[in-house]
Design a protein around this motif. Structure first.
Motif, PDB file in Angstrom:
ATOM      1  N   HIS A 180       0.808  -1.225   0.000  1.00 31.13           N
ATOM      2  CA  HIS A 180       0.000   0.000   0.000  1.00 31.13           C
ATOM      3  C   HIS A 180       0.836   1.268   0.000  1.00 31.13           C
ATOM      4  CE1 HIS A 180      -4.195  -1.629   1.205  1.00 31.13           C
ATOM      5  NE2 HIS A 180      -3.919  -1.752  -0.071  1.00 31.13           N
ATOM      6  N   THR A 181       1.995   1.217   0.643  1.00 35.80           N
ATOM      7  CA  THR A 181       2.830   2.421   0.668  1.00 35.80           C
ATOM      8  C   THR A 181       3.303   2.806  -0.742  1.00 35.80           C
ATOM      9  OG1 THR A 181       3.437   2.160   2.960  1.00 35.80           O
ATOM     10  CG2 THR A 181       4.985   3.383   1.578  1.00 35.80           C
ATOM     11  N   PRO A 182       3.989   1.898  -1.471  1.00 35.82           N
ATOM     12  CA  PRO A 182       4.364   2.299  -2.845  1.00 35.82           C
ATOM     13  C   PRO A 182       3.155   2.512  -3.748  1.00 35.82           C
ATOM     14  CG  PRO A 182       4.950  -0.003  -2.419  1.00 35.82           C
ATOM     15  CD  PRO A 182       4.524   0.579  -1.115  1.00 35.82           C
ATOM     16  N   LEU A 183       2.087   1.740  -3.506  1.00 37.03           N
ATOM     17  CA  LEU A 183       0.890   1.879  -4.342  1.00 37.03           C
ATOM     18  C   LEU A 183       0.265   3.262  -4.142  1.00 37.03           C
ATOM     19  CD1 LEU A 183      -0.706   0.062  -6.288  1.00 37.03           C
ATOM     20  CD2 LEU A 183      -2.253  -0.434  -4.392  1.00 37.03           C
ATOM     21  N   GLY A 184       0.262   3.709  -2.878  1.00 35.81           N
ATOM     22  CA  GLY A 184      -0.268   5.050  -2.572  1.00 35.81           C
ATOM     23  C   GLY A 184       0.487   6.100  -3.364  1.00 35.81           C
ATOM     24  N   ALA A 185       1.822   6.001  -3.313  1.00 35.87           N
ATOM     25  CA  ALA A 185       2.653   6.974  -4.033  1.00 35.87           C
ATOM     26  C   ALA A 185       2.380   6.875  -5.529  1.00 35.87           C
ATOM     27  CB  ALA A 185       4.123   6.703  -3.729  1.00 35.87           C
ATOM     28  N   LEU A 186       2.293   5.632  -6.015  1.00 37.79           N
ATOM     29  CA  LEU A 186       2.107   5.396  -7.445  1.00 37.79           C
ATOM     30  C   LEU A 186       0.801   6.006  -7.959  1.00 37.79           C
ATOM     31  CD1 LEU A 186       3.694   2.534  -8.992  1.00 37.79           C
ATOM     32  CD2 LEU A 186       1.314   2.582  -9.612  1.00 37.79           C
ATOM     33  N   ILE A 187      -0.287   5.766  -7.241  1.00 31.86           N
ATOM     34  CA  ILE A 187      -1.601   6.261  -7.683  1.00 31.86           C
ATOM     35  C   ILE A 187      -1.629   7.791  -7.641  1.00 31.86           C
ATOM     36  CG2 ILE A 187      -4.040   6.360  -7.018  1.00 31.86           C
ATOM     37  CD1 ILE A 187      -3.750   3.377  -6.212  1.00 31.86           C
ATOM     38  N   SER A 188      -1.070   8.326  -6.555  1.00 29.26           N
ATOM     39  CA  SER A 188      -1.040   9.780  -6.421  1.00 29.26           C
ATOM     40  C   SER A 188      -0.181  10.412  -7.516  1.00 29.26           C
ATOM     41  CB  SER A 188      -0.510  10.144  -5.041  1.00 29.26           C
ATOM     42  OG  SER A 188      -0.354  11.529  -4.926  1.00 29.26           O
ATOM     43  N   LEU A 222       9.916   9.175  -8.976  1.00 22.55           N
ATOM     44  CA  LEU A 222       9.200   8.581  -7.829  1.00 22.55           C
ATOM     45  C   LEU A 222       8.422   7.337  -8.265  1.00 22.55           C
ATOM     46  CD1 LEU A 222       7.836  11.807  -6.090  1.00 22.55           C
ATOM     47  CD2 LEU A 222       9.616  10.288  -5.213  1.00 22.55           C
ATOM     48  N   GLN A 223       7.874   7.425  -9.477  1.00 23.69           N
ATOM     49  CA  GLN A 223       7.132   6.288 -10.026  1.00 23.69           C
ATOM     50  C   GLN A 223       8.024   5.054 -10.107  1.00 23.69           C
ATOM     51  OE1 GLN A 223       4.336   6.891  -9.599  1.00 23.69           O
ATOM     52  NE2 GLN A 223       3.088   6.397 -11.345  1.00 23.69           N
ATOM     53  N   GLN A 224       9.260   5.292 -10.591  1.00 24.48           N
ATOM     54  CA  GLN A 224      10.212   4.200 -10.723  1.00 24.48           C
ATOM     55  C   GLN A 224      10.483   3.563  -9.359  1.00 24.48           C
ATOM     56  OE1 GLN A 224      11.603   3.274 -13.870  1.00 24.48           O
ATOM     57  NE2 GLN A 224      11.939   1.474 -12.576  1.00 24.48           N
ATOM     58  N   LEU A 225      10.680   4.431  -8.359  1.00 23.84           N
ATOM     59  CA  LEU A 225      10.961   3.984  -6.999  1.00 23.84           C
ATOM     60  C   LEU A 225       9.822   3.092  -6.469  1.00 23.84           C
ATOM     61  CD1 LEU A 225      13.531   5.040  -5.567  1.00 23.84           C
ATOM     62  CD2 LEU A 225      12.075   6.619  -4.288  1.00 23.84           C
ATOM     63  N   ALA A 226       8.595   3.587  -6.715  1.00 20.29           N
ATOM     64  CA  ALA A 226       7.424   2.860  -6.214  1.00 20.29           C
ATOM     65  C   ALA A 226       7.259   1.525  -6.934  1.00 20.29           C
ATOM     66  CB  ALA A 226       6.172   3.717  -6.382  1.00 20.29           C
ATOM     67  N   ALA A 227       7.446   1.538  -8.249  1.00 21.92           N
ATOM     68  CA  ALA A 227       7.286   0.305  -9.028  1.00 21.92           C
ATOM     69  C   ALA A 227       8.346  -0.713  -8.617  1.00 21.92           C
ATOM     70  CB  ALA A 227       7.389   0.606 -10.522  1.00 21.92           C
TER      71      ALA A 227
ATOM     72  N   ASP B  13       8.734   7.632   6.511  1.00 20.33           N
ATOM     73  CA  ASP B  13      10.101   7.132   6.334  1.00 20.33           C
ATOM     74  C   ASP B  13      10.392   6.803   4.874  1.00 20.33           C
ATOM     75  OD1 ASP B  13       8.256   5.020   6.666  1.00 20.33           O
ATOM     76  OD2 ASP B  13       9.905   3.610   6.969  1.00 20.33           O
ATOM     77  N   GLU B  14       9.339   6.762   4.051  1.00 18.58           N
ATOM     78  CA  GLU B  14       9.531   6.449   2.642  1.00 18.58           C
ATOM     79  C   GLU B  14       9.661   7.726   1.828  1.00 18.58           C
ATOM     80  OE1 GLU B  14      10.089   3.670   1.301  1.00 18.58           O
ATOM     81  OE2 GLU B  14       9.362   2.144   2.720  1.00 18.58           O
ATOM     82  N   GLN B  15      10.798   7.855   1.165  1.00 18.04           N
ATOM     83  CA  GLN B  15      11.040   9.052   0.358  1.00 18.04           C
ATOM     84  C   GLN B  15      10.040   9.131  -0.799  1.00 18.04           C
ATOM     85  OE1 GLN B  15      13.349   9.564  -2.775  1.00 18.04           O
ATOM     86  NE2 GLN B  15      12.663  11.687  -2.583  1.00 18.04           N
ATOM     87  N   MET B  16       9.601   7.957  -1.284  1.00 17.29           N
ATOM     88  CA  MET B  16       8.650   7.985  -2.407  1.00 17.29           C
ATOM     89  C   MET B  16       7.334   8.634  -1.988  1.00 17.29           C
ATOM     90  SD  MET B  16       7.454   4.013  -2.751  1.00 17.29           S
ATOM     91  CE  MET B  16       8.947   3.190  -2.307  1.00 17.29           C
ATOM     92  N   VAL B  17       7.003   8.539  -0.702  1.00 17.67           N
ATOM     93  CA  VAL B  17       5.763   9.145  -0.219  1.00 17.67           C
ATOM     94  C   VAL B  17       5.953  10.639   0.040  1.00 17.67           C
ATOM     95  CG1 VAL B  17       4.029   9.108   1.614  1.00 17.67           C
ATOM     96  CG2 VAL B  17       4.970   6.961   0.768  1.00 17.67           C
ATOM     97  N   THR B  18       7.040  10.975   0.764  1.00 20.91           N
ATOM     98  CA  THR B  18       7.251  12.410   1.043  1.00 20.91           C
ATOM     99  C   THR B  18       7.500  13.183  -0.256  1.00 20.91           C
ATOM    100  OG1 THR B  18       9.566  11.885   1.523  1.00 20.91           O
ATOM    101  CG2 THR B  18       8.109  12.155   3.402  1.00 20.91           C
ATOM    102  N   GLY B  19       8.229  12.573  -1.202  1.00 19.44           N
ATOM    103  CA  GLY B  19       8.488  13.225  -2.490  1.00 19.44           C
ATOM    104  C   GLY B  19       7.188  13.506  -3.219  1.00 19.44           C
ATOM    105  N   ASN B  20       6.320  12.510  -3.211  1.00 17.22           N
ATOM    106  CA  ASN B  20       5.027  12.662  -3.878  1.00 17.22           C
ATOM    107  C   ASN B  20       4.182  13.744  -3.218  1.00 17.22           C
ATOM    108  OD1 ASN B  20       2.022  11.676  -3.194  1.00 17.22           O
ATOM    109  ND2 ASN B  20       2.431  11.499  -5.397  1.00 17.22           N
ATOM    110  N   LEU B  21       4.111  13.714  -1.881  1.00 21.31           N
ATOM    111  CA  LEU B  21       3.249  14.676  -1.181  1.00 21.31           C
ATOM    112  C   LEU B  21       3.787  16.109  -1.331  1.00 21.31           C
ATOM    113  CD1 LEU B  21       2.360  12.611   2.026  1.00 21.31           C
ATOM    114  CD2 LEU B  21       0.885  13.134   0.076  1.00 21.31           C
TER     115      LEU B  21
END
Lengths: 396, 151
Positions: A180-188, A222-227, B13-21
């Motif tokens: 869910h964490t990478p998926l959240g980033a991915l969808i957003s 960021l997409q790459q990171l999440a995928a 703690d995840e950069q992919m989340v903070t980067g996105n937000l």
């Protein structure tokens, strides 16, 4: 009879009687046993009685003018003797019985044997009947046992299935978080990319377009990171479940421990320090999926044992033809009285609905099936160590 | 609603989340994002600066989301507290709402439109609380001045 008889050499006692049963002559065997009995009634002469013997059928011999045979018993030398009496009539020209010839044969041994035989065969028959019943009983009990065993096997299979489903549930909870964490980033990110592209399409301002483009590039990174993250979770899962491998093979155990740790990442990340002291291990012949389930059980228990923050240490080493794996946690430890029941199916301290009480029982069974051993050492308040020992060559 | 953007403290703690937000807030709102990947750094920031919203992940090394939000409540009581978690565990959600006094509990993955709306409301609430505190403060000042005049 003794003076002129051809019967003197006959080994049985013989006597010539009158129809009044008085002895008129005797052979040598009779004289030897009873002395001179001439003139005495036969019952006195031969059996030392004052009246005819019970069972005496001499009257019938006289009446019907034909030989008769019966038995007389007499106690001699403290035991019962059986005597076969044979009496034949001697008839004159007018058809009158004038004399009787008596032969007395000691049939004690024969009769005793016969009686013994009858008794034995009766006993045997009874025995056979008993044995038959015992056999029937045994058959019935075997059948009952077989039924019980079948029920037990079915229950056990059901229990193993229950634990499997429970561990699938726990796995799913872990995966939910990990994905869910990478998926959240991915969808957003996708949503932002879409908005950005729309904005670029509707804008003539070169500066604004440039800004949007830069943002898009960052979003794509960021997409790459999440995928990549989702890919790595899927890889851990595949490795853990061993979906693409043979049932039994030479397996790098560290791979399995790492996969289990990756799937528990959401629970250890917070406050648990995971330390790996991996030694040089050769591949171990085993069923990797079953072995991974053991690792998952032990690591999950370790995580559960830790309240707040703590430490999990995994130490591996080779000892001649075995590998030794130690799973140490700094958790609350196990009470001494619980140590003995730890590997029993159904034993749990986690409370209803939390543990199935089967994790360690199944782990124990798996390790035993691989001809290895699993042991536990615990100090309440300071931690627990589970030690697994496996032969490198596997169960074969 | 015409409203100036607020300051949003983002901790994950995840950069992919903070980067996105961070990008989301910059591109789609007038809020200012302050992001941290280590909860301890976020606490250090709160000790020095006022924020309107604290948006935190749940599972993090060192300090978890609940501990961080409790700390934020203590340091910046008017800031609205939001939990954004990928761990769909009912017990921890209930605990978060009851213990920390959450403004909102969000699960990953989230919808950007919803998140922006929630953040706007959270900023507004925080500002209202602060202005209420200010007015109560000035009311008290006035009351004191009146007392002084009377005596």
């Amino acid at each position: 009879m003794s003076d002129n008889s051809i019967f003197d050499h006959f080994p049985e006692e013989m006597a010539r009687l009158g129809v009044d049963l008085v002895v008129r002559g005797q052979n040598r065997a009779s004289s030897k046993s009873h002395g001179d009995t001439i003139g005495q009634p036969c019952y006195r002469a031969h059996f030392d009685r004052d009246s005819p013997c019970p069972g005496c059928s001499v009257q019938e011999v006289i009446d019907f003018r034909r030989p008769g045979r019966w038995h007389v018993t007499q106690d001699r030398d403290g035991r019962t003797g059986y005597f076969e009496i044979t009496v034949a009539p001697i008839v004159d020209d007018e058809g009158e019985v004038v004399e009787l010839v008596e032969v007395i044969r000691d049939a004690t041994i024969e009769l005793t044997l016969q009686q013994q035989l009858i008794a034995d065969s009766e006993e045997l028959e009874a025995d056979v009947e008993n044995k038959g019943q015992e056999l029937a009983d045994l058959t019935r009990r075997t059948e009952t046992l077989r039924d019980t065993l079948r029920d037990l096997r079915r229950d056990q299979a059901a229990m193993v299935h229950t634990e499997k489903m429970a561990s699938v549930g726990r796995l799913a909870a872990g995966l939910t978080h990990e994905i869910h964490t990478p998926l959240g980033a991915l969808i957003s990110n996708l949503d932002l990319l879409k908005r950005s592209i729309e904005r670029m399409a509707g804008s003539d301002d070169a500066g604004a377009r440039k800004g949007q483009q830069e943002a898009c590039e960052q979003l794509l990174d960021l997409q790459q990171l999440a995928a990549d993250r989702i890919h790595s979770v899927a890889r851990s899962l595949r490795m853990f479940a061993h979906l693409d491998r043979a049932a039994e093979e030479a397996y790098e155990l560290h791979e399995g421990i790492d996969a289990a740790l990756a799937l528990l990442g959401h629970r250890t990340r917070d406050a648990i320090d995971v330390v790996r002291h991996y030694g040089e291990l050769p591949p171990v012949r085993c069923r990797p999926d079953a072995m991974n389930q053991v690792f998952m059980t032990l690591l999950q228990n370790a995580v559960d044992a830790i309240e707040g923050s703590g430490r999990i240490e995994i130490v591996t080493r080779r000892e001649s033809d075995d590998v030794v794996l130690e799973f140490r946690d700094s958790g609350r430890g196990i009470a001494r009285e619980h140590l003995g029941q730890l590997f029993e199916p159904g034993f749990t301290t986690k409370g209803r609905g939390v543990g199935t009480g089967l994790g360690l029982a199944i782990a124990h069974r798996t390790i035993a099936a691989h001809h290895g051993s699993i042991g536990v050492d615990s100090t309440p308040g300071s931690g627990t160590t589970f030690t697994v020992r496996l032969p490198i060559g596997g169960p074969a | 609603m015409t409203q100036e953007g607020g300051t949003i403290l983002v901790v994950d703690d995840e950069q992919m989340v903070t980067g996105n937000l961070e990008l989301l807030l910059r591109m789609e709102s007038t809020h200012e994002a302050v992001v941290f990947n280590r909860p301890e750094d976020a606490v250090a920031h709160l000790e020095q600066h006022e924020v309107d919203v604290v948006l935190s992940d749940f599972m993090m090394p060192g300090l978890n989301g609940l501990q961080l939000l409790n700390k934020a409540k203590e340091l910046r009581p008017t800031a609205s507290r939001l939990l954004l978690t990928g761990y769909a565990d009912k017990d921890s959600a209930i605990k978060a709402i009851n213990d920390v006094g959450l403004f909102y509990y969000l699960e990953k993955p989230w919808d950007n439109g919803d998140l922006l709306l929630i953040l706007r409301n959270a900023v507004e609430r925080s500002r209202l609380l602060r202005s209420l505190a200010d007015r109560t403060g000035s009311l008290n000042d006035m009351r004191e001045q009146i007392w002084k005049l009377l005596i």
